[in-house]
Structures are given as structure tokens and as C-alpha cells.
Design a protein around this motif. Structure first.
Motif, PDB file in Angstrom:
ATOM      1  N   LYS A  86       1.611  13.756  11.943  1.00  0.00           N
ATOM      2  CA  LYS A  86       2.165  15.073  12.246  1.00  0.00           C
ATOM      3  C   LYS A  86       1.050  16.025  12.635  1.00  0.00           C
ATOM      4  CE  LYS A  86       6.228  14.736   9.226  1.00  0.00           C
ATOM      5  NZ  LYS A  86       7.181  14.768  10.358  1.00  0.00           N
ATOM      6  N   VAL A  87       1.430  17.008  13.460  1.00  0.00           N
ATOM      7  CA  VAL A  87       0.475  18.025  13.898  1.00  0.00           C
ATOM      8  C   VAL A  87       1.103  19.403  13.718  1.00  0.00           C
ATOM      9  CG1 VAL A  87      -0.686  16.532  15.569  1.00  0.00           C
ATOM     10  CG2 VAL A  87       1.324  17.835  16.275  1.00  0.00           C
ATOM     11  N   LYS A  88       0.305  20.441  13.835  1.00  0.00           N
ATOM     12  CA  LYS A  88       0.774  21.811  13.696  1.00  0.00           C
ATOM     13  C   LYS A  88       1.821  22.128  14.760  1.00  0.00           C
ATOM     14  CE  LYS A  88      -2.348  24.920  12.936  1.00  0.00           C
ATOM     15  NZ  LYS A  88      -3.452  25.897  13.178  1.00  0.00           N
ATOM     16  N   LYS A 129       5.143  21.688  10.634  1.00  0.00           N
ATOM     17  CA  LYS A 129       4.623  20.437  11.190  1.00  0.00           C
ATOM     18  C   LYS A 129       5.668  19.776  12.075  1.00  0.00           C
ATOM     19  CE  LYS A 129       0.705  20.468   8.872  1.00  0.00           C
ATOM     20  NZ  LYS A 129      -0.603  20.576   9.533  1.00  0.00           N
ATOM     21  N   VAL A 130       5.186  19.074  13.120  1.00  0.00           N
ATOM     22  CA  VAL A 130       6.057  18.278  13.995  1.00  0.00           C
ATOM     23  C   VAL A 130       5.408  16.921  14.205  1.00  0.00           C
ATOM     24  CG1 VAL A 130       7.061  20.269  15.216  1.00  0.00           C
ATOM     25  CG2 VAL A 130       4.943  19.228  16.072  1.00  0.00           C
ATOM     26  N   GLY A 131       6.214  15.970  14.630  1.00  0.00           N
ATOM     27  CA  GLY A 131       5.695  14.631  14.863  1.00  0.00           C
ATOM     28  C   GLY A 131       4.659  14.601  15.987  1.00  0.00           C
ATOM     29  N   CYS A 132       3.610  13.822  15.811  1.00  0.00           N
ATOM     30  CA  CYS A 132       2.534  13.705  16.812  1.00  0.00           C
ATOM     31  C   CYS A 132       3.038  12.896  18.003  1.00  0.00           C
ATOM     32  CB  CYS A 132       1.318  13.041  16.186  1.00  0.00           C
ATOM     33  SG  CYS A 132      -0.044  12.768  17.352  1.00  0.00           S
ATOM     34  N   THR A 133       2.966  13.487  19.189  1.00  0.00           N
ATOM     35  CA  THR A 133       3.428  12.777  20.388  1.00  0.00           C
ATOM     36  C   THR A 133       2.431  11.728  20.861  1.00  0.00           C
ATOM     37  OG1 THR A 133       2.470  14.530  21.766  1.00  0.00           O
ATOM     38  CG2 THR A 133       4.790  14.763  21.153  1.00  0.00           C
ATOM     39  N   ALA A 134       1.159  11.860  20.495  1.00  0.00           N
ATOM     40  CA  ALA A 134       0.137  10.913  20.950  1.00  0.00           C
ATOM     41  C   ALA A 134       0.348   9.531  20.343  1.00  0.00           C
ATOM     42  CB  ALA A 134      -1.260  11.430  20.616  1.00  0.00           C
ATOM     43  N   CYS A 135       0.759   9.493  19.086  1.00  0.00           N
ATOM     44  CA  CYS A 135       0.942   8.209  18.407  1.00  0.00           C
ATOM     45  C   CYS A 135       2.389   7.950  18.030  1.00  0.00           C
ATOM     46  CB  CYS A 135       0.067   8.139  17.159  1.00  0.00           C
ATOM     47  SG  CYS A 135       0.503   9.367  15.895  1.00  0.00           S
ATOM     48  N   GLY A 136       3.299   8.855  18.417  1.00  0.00           N
ATOM     49  CA  GLY A 136       4.698   8.676  18.071  1.00  0.00           C
ATOM     50  C   GLY A 136       4.971   8.813  16.592  1.00  0.00           C
ATOM     51  N   GLY A 137       4.093   9.533  15.890  1.00  0.00           N
ATOM     52  CA  GLY A 137       4.270   9.726  14.453  1.00  0.00           C
ATOM     53  C   GLY A 137       3.750   8.593  13.602  1.00  0.00           C
ATOM     54  N   GLN A 138       3.127   7.572  14.215  1.00  0.00           N
ATOM     55  CA  GLN A 138       2.662   6.417  13.444  1.00  0.00           C
ATOM     56  C   GLN A 138       1.296   6.637  12.806  1.00  0.00           C
ATOM     57  OE1 GLN A 138       3.146   2.575  15.378  1.00  0.00           O
ATOM     58  NE2 GLN A 138       4.542   3.490  16.885  1.00  0.00           N
TER      59      GLN A 138
END
Length: 344
Positions: free
Chosen positions: A131-133, A175-184
Motif C-alpha cells: 500500500k502507498v499514501k 492508504k491505497v493499493g500499490c499499482t506498481a506491484c498490484g498490492g503484492q
């Protein structure tokens, strides 16, 4: 070849005047009919030589290459050939081209050092948390907007006033899911593409390139770039592999040509080969016309090349025409000023 050391005969005065008149008739800032208004004092033949040398080179360089290994044949047995033993199609004419090919018997398969053979790496965007800001609320968990609401001023009058309203963001606690890794929290390793292993080998880069050198040999005030643009009498047009000897023209030309050949043939041993060269030498005739214009000091202009171009630094200018243009502009400005003043 007989040395080219005889100058062309001097141009006669009538022909020189005719060429100057033709030249002066083109261009607004030239004196019309200049050839008939000058006193020709002398016409002196001069010479110029244009030496053009083209060289075709082949450069070879071996460097290490790494690619992901996902299975398949591995060429790791046998003696690797040297860089110059690998066959590559040679150019038949002057050509710019680059080829890359693997060196046989240099394959090596090893574990990927970047991801330690795991095939995946910690995501640099979220540092592995998945997750990211939230960009909408900047991580605060809420957003603020402005609304216009009814309110009373100090006199009891109802007025509209802006009010800051806070509302929850659609994210989860900022927080929202990280798009770079798809939340993994991890991403596929860029070196091994997820396989955990890489293949290294030697790669040969072959570059065919052309180098061109031009030198103009003369003793006049004509700029070299102008003499390069005209044609003359071809003395040498030689294609060799490479040009081993310098033709005999005259001492100053021979010296410059020999230097060009020596420079072109000085290549790094083991890295570059000179395949072939083309040497072209032209003799360009020049006529220096020495003249006076009215009571001016002596001047010179030059007629050169088979195109009979003219180079005339310091040539007389039609100053009367300039003065007439300036006077016309001044009158036009005066009229415009008067018209503008009358409108006010």
C-alpha cells in the motif's frame, strides 16, 4: 601521371567584364553593370586543388551481455573464436552499418544475483507493504471542500459565507493499493524476468563506418568552403584497398595528400581495420582580377571553378540606392505619423 604545374592562361579582359556584369546583375545590393565601370589593371591565373579522401572502416568490439535464462540450449563447450574470426558480410561500397552477434562457446548460466534466485524483488514503490499514501487525501484519510452556507452578519442580515467541510476519503485510513506491484509488495526481477537464473555470454559488435576528409590547397582569399562547392579538372579518381601510395601532382599537393592518407590509415591495432579508400583530387582554376572602381584604392576579385563563380570581398556597393530606400522609409513614416495625428 605528369605533374599538374601549368596554370591556365589569363582570362581576357572582355570575358572578365562579361562575367562580372552577369554576377552584378543578381542581387539587390550590387552595382549594376559593374564590369563596365571598373578599370581592370591585371588578371592573374591562380590554382587550387581539392583533395577528397573517403575511408571505409570496420570496428569490432566484444562486451559482456546478460539475458534472462528460462531454459534451452547452452553453448558452453569448445574454444571461443577471436573477434576477427567471426564471419560478417562486408560492405561493397561505402556503408554505415552496425551488427551484433553472440560469440560461440561463451554461454554461462548462473543464479541471478539481483534477486538472489527468488525471481521477485521488494517493490520500490511501496517498500514491500503493498500500500502507498492515498494521492486524493495525501494520506490523511479525509478530504476538505468548500461549501456556501447561509449565515447572519453583525446586523442580522442573512448572507452566504464559505464553510470548510470535512468528509471521509474513499481510501482506507489514508492508504491505497500499490499499482506498481498490484498490492503484492513484490515485483518480478528485471534481470531474470522471474526465472531466478540468467545467461551471460560475450557479444560482438561490428560497426562499419565511413570517414570523409576534404582539404583545399590554395593561396587566395577565397574561403575553403566555397572552393569545395565548385568543380574543376579531375586529376585523380582512385579506389584502392587501401590507397597505398600518394600520386604525384606537385610538391605542396603531394605533401597534404600524404598526410591525409597517413592519418586515415593510422587505426588502433586489433580494434579497427581499414577496408578500402577512395581518393579524388581536382584542379580548380582561379583568375584573380585586379581592378579599380572610380578613384578607389586597388581591389581584387576572384573568378573560380568550371561554374565561373565570383568571390568579391569589398566590392563597391550602390550607396545611392541605400540612401533612396532610407529616404523613402522616412517619408512613409512621416506620412503615417501625419495621418495618425489628423485622426486625433
Amino acid at each position: 601521371m605528369e605533374p599538374k604545374n601549368k596554370l591556365a592562361p589569363p582570362l581576357n579582359s572582355a570575358d572578365a567584364r562579361h562575367l562580372i556584369n552577369q554576377w552584378s546583375s543578381h542581387g539587390f545590393f550590387r552595382v549594376r553593370g559593374l564590369g563596365g565601370k571598373i578599370t581592370v589593371e591585371d588578371i592573374v591565373p591562380c590554382s587550387s586543388y581539392t583533395v577528397r579522401l573517403r575511408s571505409q572502416y570496420e570496428d569490432r568490439k566484444v562486451s559482456a551481455k546478460t539475458v534472462p535464462y528460462t531454459g534451452g540450449a547452452v553453448d558452453d563447450w569448445g574454444q571461443a573464436p577471436s573477434a576477427w574470426d567471426l564471419p560478417v558480410a562486408k560492405p561493397t561500397d561505402f556503408e554505415e552499418r552496425t551488427e551484433e552477434l553472440p560469440v560461440p562457446h561463451t554461454d554461462r548460466v548462473r543464479n541471478c544475483e539481483r534477486c538472489h534466485s527468488r525471481g521477485r524483488m521488494t517493490c520500490a514503490q511501496c517498500q514491500g507493504f503493498g500500500k502507498v499514501k492515498c494521492p486524493s487525501c495525501n494520506g490523511s484519510g479525509y478530504r476538505t471542500r468548500t461549501e456556501m452556507r447561509n449565515a447572519q452578519d453583525s446586523f442580522g442580515n442573512t448572507v452566504m459565507q464559505p464553510v470548510q467541510v470535512r468528509e471521509n476519503c474513499t481510501c482506507f485510513s489514508g492508504k491505497v493499493g500499490c499499482t506498481a506491484c498490484g498490492g503484492q509488495g513484490t515485483v518480478v526481477c528485471g534481470d531474470c524476468k522471474g526465472s531466478g537464473r540468467v545467461k551471460t555470454f560475450e557479444q560482438l559488435t561490428v560497426r562499419f563506418r565511413v570517414d570523409s576528409q576534404v582539404e583545399v590547397i590554395h593561396a587566395t582569399k577565397i574561403p575553403d568552403k566555397l572552393l569545395q562547392q565548385v568543380h574543376g579538372e579531375t586529376l585523380v579518381d582512385d579506389r584502392a584497398t587501401p590507397a597505398a601510395t600518394c600520386p604525384t601532382i606537385e610538391p605542396r599537393v603531394d605533401e597534404h595528400t600524404a598526410k591525409l592518407l597517413k592519418k586515415a590509415q593510422a587505426v588502433p591495432e586489433g580494434q579497427t581495420r581499414l577496408l578500402f579508400q577512395d581518393l579524388h583530387i581536382e584542379y580548380v582554376g582561379i583568375q584573380e582580377v585586379r581592378y579599380r572602381y572610380r578613384n578607389s584604392s586597388p581591389k581584387s576579385l576572384w573568378i573560380y571553378g568550371s561554374e565561373q563563380q565570383i568571390y568579391a570581398p569589398g566590392v563597391p556597393r550602390p550607396w545611392g540606392r541605400f540612401a533612396a530606400i532610407l529616404l523613402g522609409c522616412a517619408l512613409l513614416i512621416g506620412i503615417l505619423v501625419a495621418v495618425v495625428a489628423s485622426l486625433h
